[in-house]
Scaffold this active site. Structure first.
Site, mmCIF file in Angstrom:
data_model
loop_
_atom_site.group_PDB
_atom_site.id
_atom_site.type_symbol
_atom_site.label_atom_id
_atom_site.label_comp_id
_atom_site.label_asym_id
_atom_site.label_seq_id
_atom_site.Cartn_x
_atom_site.Cartn_y
_atom_site.Cartn_z
ATOM 1 C CG ASP A 9 -3.656 2.275 -6.954
ATOM 2 O OD1 ASP A 9 -3.878 1.370 -6.155
ATOM 3 O OD2 ASP A 9 -2.545 2.450 -7.497
ATOM 4 C CG ASP A 11 1.258 0.808 -3.148
ATOM 5 O OD1 ASP A 11 2.325 0.880 -2.553
ATOM 6 O OD2 ASP A 11 0.211 0.383 -2.632
ATOM 7 C CB SER A 116 -1.475 -1.453 0.288
ATOM 8 O OG SER A 116 -0.517 -1.528 1.310
ATOM 9 C CG ASN A 118 1.943 -2.270 4.818
ATOM 10 O OD1 ASN A 118 2.135 -2.418 6.017
ATOM 11 N ND2 ASN A 118 2.287 -3.184 3.922
HETATM 12 P P1 B16 Z 1 0.548 -4.867 1.018
HETATM 13 P P2 B16 Z 1 -2.406 -0.483 -4.602
HETATM 14 C C1 B16 Z 1 -1.136 -2.732 -3.915
HETATM 15 O O1 B16 Z 1 -1.469 -1.419 -3.671
HETATM 16 C C2 B16 Z 1 0.193 -2.830 -4.638
HETATM 17 O O2 B16 Z 1 0.086 -2.267 -5.949
HETATM 18 C C3 B16 Z 1 0.585 -4.269 -4.772
HETATM 19 O O3 B16 Z 1 1.842 -4.365 -5.419
HETATM 20 C C4 B16 Z 1 0.647 -4.905 -3.378
HETATM 21 O O4 B16 Z 1 0.978 -6.278 -3.467
HETATM 22 C C5 B16 Z 1 -0.693 -4.727 -2.683
HETATM 23 O O5 B16 Z 1 -1.019 -3.353 -2.629
HETATM 24 C C6 B16 Z 1 -0.690 -5.285 -1.286
HETATM 25 O O6 B16 Z 1 0.169 -4.506 -0.494
HETATM 26 O O7 B16 Z 1 1.550 -5.965 0.970
HETATM 27 O O8 B16 Z 1 1.125 -3.558 1.522
HETATM 28 O O9 B16 Z 1 -0.719 -5.252 1.727
HETATM 29 O O10 B16 Z 1 -1.662 -0.311 -5.893
HETATM 30 O O11 B16 Z 1 -3.739 -1.196 -4.731
HETATM 31 O O12 B16 Z 1 -2.494 0.795 -3.809
HETATM 32 MG MG MG Z 2 -1.122 0.954 -7.706
#
Ligand code: B16
Ligand code: MG
Length: 210
Positions: A9, A11, A116, A118
């Site tokens: 993962d 974040d 994410s 991003n």
């Molecule tokens: P974005 P992960 C997730 O990343 C985050 O934990 C979550 O808090 C967030 O809402 C989601 O990505 C979407 O992110 O707004 O940047 O598209 O933990 O799966 O790496």
């Molecule tokens: Mg995470």
């Protein structure tokens, strides 16, 4: 490492962008007068942007239209990307770097499995733009964690079966996604105590003992 591949993962596992998600949502929630704290923020880990917004709006008395929700999600993402813009390779923790380098030296294939959208930008900011053998992210999936779609996509890109891969997660939704997809899971951070995970890590380099 007894697994044929590792899916990380992003974040909260590779970097602390979970803190930036919290800060950006907090600015938005405060502006709207909606109660929001770090404990509530833990419910957003691993879930998509729009689903995160829905969880925040559960505490609002006001009802928002779909267009308003899209505008709020865009506003949060703008705040979040401003914070990401300050990241540099120095934001890759030393323990994470050491772990990735050791697994690379062992020849273990590695992927990212993140909800994410991003993800490519974050990886570039922290100097890992070309490091992973595969990247599955929020741009490639229709269902976010706890659905296993993003991990199944990462395994497919690595050409490995789920049972050959170890998923590393900080989100309870991510631990559940690993379980549903047939992956072993090492939990860290907020998810560390989750009994659905096979391993519980104090720090990422504990992976090197598995
Ligand atoms: P974005 P992960 C997730 O990343 C985050 O934990 C979550 O808090 C967030 O809402 C989601 O990505 C979407 O992110 O707004 O940047 O598209 O933990 O799966 O790496
Ligand atoms: Mg995470």
């Amino acid at each position: 490492m007894k697994y044929g591949a590792v899916i990380f993962d992003l974040d909260g596992v590779i970097c602390s962008t979970d803190e930036y998600h919290y800060r950006a949502w907090k600015v938005l929630a405060d502006r709207l007068g909606i109660p929001f704290d770090r404990e509530r923020n833990n419910l957003l880990r691993g879930v998509s942007r729009m689903e995160s917004l829905e969880i925040i709006l559960e505490k609002s008395e006001k009802r928002y239209t779909q267009a308003e929700k899209e505008s709020l999600a865009a506003e949060k993402n703008e705040l979040y990307r401003q914070l990401l813009g300050n990241m540099t390779p120095a934001d890759l923790p030393e323990d994470v770097k050491r772990t990735l380098d050791a697994l690379r030296a062992e020849g273990i294939p590695m992927a990212i499995g993140s909800s994410s959208k991003n993800t490519p930008y974050i990886l570039e900011r922290i100097g890992l733009g070309h490091f992973f053998d595969a990247v599955a992210d929020g741009n490639m999936i229709t269902r976010s964690k706890p659905d296993p779609e993003v991990f199944l996509k990462a395994a497919e890109l690595l050409r490995r079966a789920p049972e050959e891969c170890l998923v590393v997660e900080d989100a309870r939704a991510g631990v559940e996604a690993a379980r549903r997809g047939g992956f072993a899971c090492a939990a860290i951070g907020d998810a560390k105590g989750d009994p659905r995970a096979q391993y519980h890590l104090e720090k990422l380099s504990d992976l090197l003992n598995l």
